[in-house]
Design a protein around this motif. Structure first.
Motif, short mmCIF file in Angstrom:
data_model
loop_
_atom_site.label_atom_id
_atom_site.label_comp_id
_atom_site.label_asym_id
_atom_site.label_seq_id
_atom_site.Cartn_x
_atom_site.Cartn_y
_atom_site.Cartn_z
N ALA A 191 0.85 -1.20 0.00
CA ALA A 191 0.00 0.00 0.00
C ALA A 191 0.89 1.25 0.00
O ALA A 191 2.07 1.17 0.28
N GLY A 192 0.28 2.40 -0.30
CA GLY A 192 1.03 3.65 -0.40
C GLY A 192 1.33 4.26 0.96
O GLY A 192 0.67 3.98 1.95
N ALA A 193 2.37 5.14 0.98
CA ALA A 193 2.75 5.85 2.20
C ALA A 193 1.71 6.90 2.55
O ALA A 193 1.11 7.50 1.65
N LYS A 194 1.52 7.11 3.86
CA LYS A 194 0.59 8.15 4.33
C LYS A 194 1.42 9.27 4.98
O LYS A 194 2.42 9.00 5.62
N PRO A 195 0.96 10.53 4.82
CA PRO A 195 1.72 11.64 5.40
C PRO A 195 1.78 11.61 6.93
O PRO A 195 0.89 11.04 7.57
N VAL A 196 2.84 12.18 7.47
CA VAL A 196 3.03 12.28 8.93
C VAL A 196 3.36 13.74 9.21
O VAL A 196 4.27 14.31 8.59
N LYS A 197 2.64 14.37 10.13
CA LYS A 197 2.91 15.78 10.44
C LYS A 197 4.31 15.90 11.06
O LYS A 197 4.67 15.10 11.93
N CYS A 198 5.07 16.90 10.61
CA CYS A 198 6.44 17.03 11.10
C CYS A 198 6.93 18.46 10.93
O CYS A 198 6.31 19.27 10.21
N ASP A 199 8.05 18.80 11.59
CA ASP A 199 8.68 20.12 11.42
C ASP A 199 9.62 20.12 10.22
O ASP A 199 9.72 21.10 9.49
N ILE A 200 10.34 19.01 10.07
CA ILE A 200 11.29 18.90 8.96
C ILE A 200 10.97 17.63 8.19
O ILE A 200 10.85 16.55 8.80
N LEU A 201 10.84 17.76 6.89
CA LEU A 201 10.59 16.59 6.04
C LEU A 201 11.78 16.44 5.10
O LEU A 201 12.13 17.37 4.37
N CYS A 202 12.43 15.26 5.14
CA CYS A 202 13.50 14.95 4.18
C CYS A 202 12.89 13.95 3.20
O CYS A 202 12.45 12.87 3.61
N ILE A 203 12.86 14.32 1.93
CA ILE A 203 12.12 13.49 0.98
C ILE A 203 12.90 13.30 -0.32
O ILE A 203 13.59 14.22 -0.77
N GLU A 204 12.79 12.11 -0.89
CA GLU A 204 13.46 11.81 -2.16
C GLU A 204 12.87 12.67 -3.27
O GLU A 204 11.73 13.13 -3.18
N SER A 205 13.63 12.89 -4.34
CA SER A 205 13.14 13.70 -5.46
C SER A 205 13.43 13.04 -6.79
O SER A 205 13.57 13.72 -7.80
N THR A 206 13.50 11.70 -6.80
CA THR A 206 13.85 10.98 -8.04
C THR A 206 13.03 11.48 -9.23
O THR A 206 13.56 11.72 -10.30
N TYR A 207 11.71 11.60 -9.01
CA TYR A 207 10.83 11.98 -10.12
C TYR A 207 10.34 13.42 -10.03
O TYR A 207 9.28 13.75 -10.57
N GLY A 208 11.10 14.29 -9.35
CA GLY A 208 10.75 15.71 -9.35
C GLY A 208 10.65 16.21 -10.79
O GLY A 208 11.51 15.91 -11.61
N GLY A 209 9.58 16.94 -11.10
CA GLY A 209 9.43 17.49 -12.46
C GLY A 209 8.91 16.49 -13.47
O GLY A 209 8.71 16.84 -14.63
N CYS A 395 2.13 16.85 5.01
CA CYS A 395 2.98 16.70 6.21
C CYS A 395 3.13 18.03 6.96
O CYS A 395 3.58 18.04 8.11
N GLU A 396 2.80 19.13 6.31
CA GLU A 396 2.86 20.47 6.90
C GLU A 396 4.18 20.79 7.59
O GLU A 396 4.21 21.29 8.72
N PRO A 397 5.31 20.53 6.94
CA PRO A 397 6.60 20.82 7.60
C PRO A 397 6.95 22.32 7.51
O PRO A 397 6.38 23.03 6.67
N ARG A 398 7.88 22.77 8.36
CA ARG A 398 8.44 24.12 8.22
C ARG A 398 9.55 24.11 7.16
O ARG A 398 9.75 25.07 6.44
N HIS A 399 10.32 23.01 7.16
CA HIS A 399 11.43 22.87 6.20
C HIS A 399 11.23 21.58 5.41
O HIS A 399 10.83 20.57 5.99
N VAL A 400 11.57 21.65 4.14
CA VAL A 400 11.57 20.40 3.36
C VAL A 400 12.92 20.27 2.65
O VAL A 400 13.42 21.21 2.06
N VAL A 401 13.52 19.10 2.80
CA VAL A 401 14.84 18.83 2.25
C VAL A 401 14.66 17.85 1.10
O VAL A 401 14.20 16.72 1.31
#
Ligand SMILES: [Zn+2]
Length: 435
Positions: A191-209, A395-401
């Motif tokens: 099944a797919g991932a579900k969002p988790v509320k956090c201050d900082i989110l580090c996320i992959e960008s393989t398919y950005g764009g 996820c409503e983060p303040r920062h996203v990496v």
């Protein structure tokens, strides 16, 4: 080629952290795969997330990890676990992962060791390190909190492949979510991932764009090609990655064309057994059991010869860089009714890439022309641009990496955000300090 001299070649800074969290990429910052990232805060709690290698020729490794007691391993793909035996051998690091990640890691490491011996590439770890790594696992269920130093941590389902985890980290100051390789879409086995509320989110960008084609339509296109090839008297050879793609293809075929004779060969068969032994990580595991009974497993040389009379063969390697796929291709290439259906990304320099671009590829060391139908299908288990975008917002983060992507992809997804959340595009060998 990097061979480490422990403690002397690390890019990791020696000064303490005064507040927030330091995020330091040893690898996988501005590239896909090859991941290793150190997190540390002012309590002195320090962990590593993943320690992979890029299976290029020669392989690439993240830069040297400083001494570290605990590593989180998000999933069992080699670009996330390939260097873990070095860690355990040199720093006595404990490895934290899900039971399924731990189970599959052994064969991935042994295969890496075998391939590096055959191809003559030096590997910075040896069999003793591998044995030590097998005893270094501490496994955790999804959602179960555990502690490292001053932090609490828990795994969440990442989608991508069964057993893959995101990691939520609660420090005394903030909450961080590390997405790992992830997908929010349902795929045949997880099944797919579900969002988790956090201050900082580090996320992959393989398919950005980049947007994926509609998954249902792409699966239907694959099935249509298979039917067409079989109806003209041919065999469809489907090279697929051992951990994830093989099993997805089999489930798709079992649902759509159960009357066909489908043979299953290569390392994916062993991965599937681990999946069935850890079925809490599988979406509708009884479906996978049925598929396992239906597909004809190739267990011997005579089975392999029999498979040449099948309708479909699903096997490794997914990029036609070796494995049984090459043996089959060498036999099948003389009959133009046959076809090769590629089901994943074909890296620069791989056999599959050469076949797509030049209609030839190395077979047992000889560059060989292959005049068969070659089709390619987009069945990725990484989130596409829209999925990434929705996930970040939820996820409503303040920062996203944005890490684990090339420059173009990371800039494309980062351009969707301005001030809220603030985006960062980390580079390997440098630190971010986020509060
Ligand atoms: Zn992966």
């Amino acid at each position: 080629m990097v061979l480490y001299s422990p403690g002397r070649t690390s890019s990791y800074p020696t000064d303490p952290v005064d507040s927030g969290i330091r995020i330091h990429f040893l690898g996988g910052g501005d590239e896909v795969g090859n991941v290793g990232c150190v997190l540390e805060d002012k309590t002195g709690t320090r962990i590593l997330i993943d320690y992979g290698l890029a299976p290029t020729r020669p392989p690439r490794y993240p830069s040297e990890c400083p001494p570290i007691d605990h590593a989180i391993i998000t999933h069992s793909h080699i670009d996330h676990i390939g260097m873990a035996p070095w860690l355990v051998g040199h720093h006595g690091t404990r490895l934290h992962g899900t039971t399924l990640t731990a189970a599959v890691s052994e064969m991935m490491w042994r295969d890496t060791y075998k391939v590096s011996s055959i191809e003559g590439y030096p590997l910075p770890w040896d069999m003793r390190d591998l044995d030590a790594a097998l005893g270094a696992w501490e496994t955790h269920d999804m959602g179960e909190w555990f502690e490292i130093g001053a932090w609490r941590l828990r795994f969440h389902l990442a989608g991508h492949i069964p057993g893959a985890a995101m990691i939520e980290i609660e420090t005394p100051e903030l909450r961080l979510l590390w997405g790992g390789d992830m997908d929010t879409r349902q795929n045949p086995n997880v099944a797919g991932a579900k969002p988790v509320k956090c201050d900082i989110l580090c996320i992959e960008s393989t398919y950005g764009g980049r947007e994926h084609p509609n998954r249902v339509e792409e699966e239907a296109r694959l099935v249509a090609r298979v039917k067409e090839v079989v109806s003209r008297g041919g065999l469809a050879l489907i090279p697929a990655f051992a951990s994830g793609r093989c099993q997805d293809i089999l489930r798709i075929l079992h649902t759509a064309v159960p009357h066909l004779e489908v043979h299953f060969d290569g390392m994916g068969t062993r991965v599937t057994k681990h999946w069935m032994n850890n079925s809490e990580h599988i979406h509708q595991p009884e479906g996978l059991e049925k598929v396992w009974r239906w597909a004809r497993k190739v267990r011997s040389k005579s089975d392999r010869k029999k498979a040449l009379d099948a309708d479909v063969i699903v096997t490794t390697s997914g990029m036609l860089d070796g494995g049984p796929a090459i043996w089959y291709l060498n036999r099948l290439r003389h009959d133009s009714a046959n076809a090769i259906l590629l089901t994943g990304y074909q890296a620069e320099g791989s056999g599959g890439r050469s076949l797509l671009d030049n209609r030839r590829l190395p077979i047992f060391g000889n560059i060989t022309p292959v005049d068969l139908e070659v089709s390619q299908f987009q069945l990725s288990n990484h989130a596409g641009h829209s999925e990434l975008l929705s996930f970040v917002h939820a996820c409503e983060p303040r920062h996203v990496v944005f890490f684990h992507g090339d420059t173009e992809a990371r800039e494309a997804i980062s351009a969707e955000f301005n001030q809220s959340p603030t985006p960062s595009l980390p580079l390997n060998g440098t630190s971010l300090n986020l509060k």
